[in-house]
Scaffold this motif. Structure first.
Motif, PDB file in Angstrom:
ATOM      1  N   LEU A  61       0.839  -1.194   0.000  1.00  0.00           N
ATOM      2  CA  LEU A  61       0.000   0.000   0.000  1.00  0.00           C
ATOM      3  C   LEU A  61       0.878   1.248   0.000  1.00  0.00           C
ATOM      4  O   LEU A  61       1.749   1.390   0.857  1.00  0.00           O
ATOM      5  N   ALA A  62       0.619   2.124  -0.957  1.00  0.00           N
ATOM      6  CA  ALA A  62       1.287   3.420  -1.023  1.00  0.00           C
ATOM      7  C   ALA A  62       0.283   4.494  -0.612  1.00  0.00           C
ATOM      8  O   ALA A  62      -0.889   4.435  -0.996  1.00  0.00           O
ATOM      9  N   VAL A  63       0.747   5.457   0.162  1.00  0.00           N
ATOM     10  CA  VAL A  63      -0.076   6.597   0.557  1.00  0.00           C
ATOM     11  C   VAL A  63       0.635   7.847   0.056  1.00  0.00           C
ATOM     12  O   VAL A  63       1.794   8.078   0.391  1.00  0.00           O
ATOM     13  N   GLU A  64      -0.080   8.625  -0.738  1.00  0.00           N
ATOM     14  CA  GLU A  64       0.482   9.841  -1.319  1.00  0.00           C
ATOM     15  C   GLU A  64      -0.245  11.056  -0.763  1.00  0.00           C
ATOM     16  O   GLU A  64      -1.475  11.043  -0.624  1.00  0.00           O
ATOM     17  N   VAL A  65       0.516  12.084  -0.419  1.00  0.00           N
ATOM     18  CA  VAL A  65      -0.043  13.356   0.039  1.00  0.00           C
ATOM     19  C   VAL A  65       0.232  14.370  -1.058  1.00  0.00           C
ATOM     20  O   VAL A  65       1.388  14.675  -1.352  1.00  0.00           O
ATOM     21  N   ASP A  66      -0.835  14.853  -1.676  1.00  0.00           N
ATOM     22  CA  ASP A  66      -0.707  15.731  -2.830  1.00  0.00           C
ATOM     23  C   ASP A  66      -0.958  17.187  -2.462  1.00  0.00           C
ATOM     24  O   ASP A  66      -2.029  17.541  -1.973  1.00  0.00           O
ATOM     25  N   GLY A  67       0.038  18.010  -2.729  1.00  0.00           N
ATOM     26  CA  GLY A  67      -0.099  19.447  -2.547  1.00  0.00           C
ATOM     27  C   GLY A  67      -0.684  20.073  -3.797  1.00  0.00           C
ATOM     28  O   GLY A  67      -1.042  19.378  -4.758  1.00  0.00           O
ATOM     29  N   PRO A  68      -0.756  21.402  -3.831  1.00  0.00           N
ATOM     30  CA  PRO A  68      -1.365  22.103  -4.963  1.00  0.00           C
ATOM     31  C   PRO A  68      -0.678  21.825  -6.304  1.00  0.00           C
ATOM     32  O   PRO A  68      -1.321  21.869  -7.339  1.00  0.00           O
ATOM     33  N   MET A  72      -1.726  20.355 -11.285  1.00  0.00           N
ATOM     34  CA  MET A  72      -1.213  20.595 -12.640  1.00  0.00           C
ATOM     35  C   MET A  72      -0.525  19.357 -13.203  1.00  0.00           C
ATOM     36  O   MET A  72      -0.076  19.368 -14.332  1.00  0.00           O
ATOM     37  N   ARG A  73      -0.422  18.282 -12.408  1.00  0.00           N
ATOM     38  CA  ARG A  73       0.294  17.087 -12.840  1.00  0.00           C
ATOM     39  C   ARG A  73      -0.577  15.839 -12.726  1.00  0.00           C
ATOM     40  O   ARG A  73      -0.093  14.767 -12.379  1.00  0.00           O
ATOM     41  N   ASP A  77       0.313  11.654 -12.211  1.00  0.00           N
ATOM     42  CA  ASP A  77      -0.205  10.823 -11.121  1.00  0.00           C
ATOM     43  C   ASP A  77      -0.936   9.600 -11.666  1.00  0.00           C
ATOM     44  O   ASP A  77      -0.819   8.502 -11.109  1.00  0.00           O
ATOM     45  N   VAL A  78      -1.673   9.764 -12.742  1.00  0.00           N
ATOM     46  CA  VAL A  78      -2.384   8.640 -13.360  1.00  0.00           C
ATOM     47  C   VAL A  78      -1.376   7.606 -13.853  1.00  0.00           C
ATOM     48  O   VAL A  78      -1.548   6.396 -13.652  1.00  0.00           O
ATOM     49  N   ARG A  79      -0.294   8.060 -14.481  1.00  0.00           N
ATOM     50  CA  ARG A  79       0.752   7.143 -14.957  1.00  0.00           C
ATOM     51  C   ARG A  79       1.419   6.414 -13.784  1.00  0.00           C
ATOM     52  O   ARG A  79       1.659   5.215 -13.845  1.00  0.00           O
TER      53      ARG A  79
END
Length: 135
Positions: A61-68, A72-73, A77-79
């Motif tokens: 399991l990966a947990v990602e914290v996405d800032g602003p 634009m990317r 992230d989908v890739r």
């Protein structure tokens, strides 16, 4: 299945990012570290050519914290998520706002995913099991 190896550039980038975690990542790390959710998480973990914000290898399991900047990317992230899905790594994404304003709900979602992945039987290694029947 053999664990995919991290590329040297990812290892170098992970070391750099560990020293420069965002405020939201630091808050979440305080809650994930030391097995507080039932599994061990690694922070800024190199994986293939990627660096995962947090990774629990036992449950993949990966947990990602996405800032602003992630607004634009989205295609990147989908890739990334597709690459991780190909090696059976689930990804949970949260915004900085989720961590700061809804930390309990964020942790609850992570806890549910960890529990679900811990109780899920592992995928067969060499195809489906063969049944032996008497005739």
């Amino acid at each position: 299945m053999q664990r995919p190896r991290a590329l040297p550039l990812a290892v170098q980038r992970a070391r750099y990012l560990r020293r420069r975690m965002t405020a939201a990542e630091r808050v979440l790390w305080c809650e994930l570290r030391n097995g507080q959710l039932g599994v061990s998480f690694r922070r800024q973990h190199p994986f293939l050519d990627l660096v995962l914000d947090f990774y629990a290898p036992k449950v993949q399991l990966a947990v990602e914290v996405d800032g602003p900047v992630h607004d634009m990317r989205i295609a990147d992230d989908v890739r990334r998520d597709a690459t991780l899905a190909r090696v059976s790594v689930a990804v949970l994404r949260f915004s900085n706002d989720d961590v700061f304003a809804r930390l309990d709900q964020t942790l609850g979602q992570i806890r549910r995913e960890v529990l679900q992945r811990r109780t899920k039987p592992p995928p067969p290694r060499n195809g489906p099991p063969r049944l032996r029947g008497g005739s």
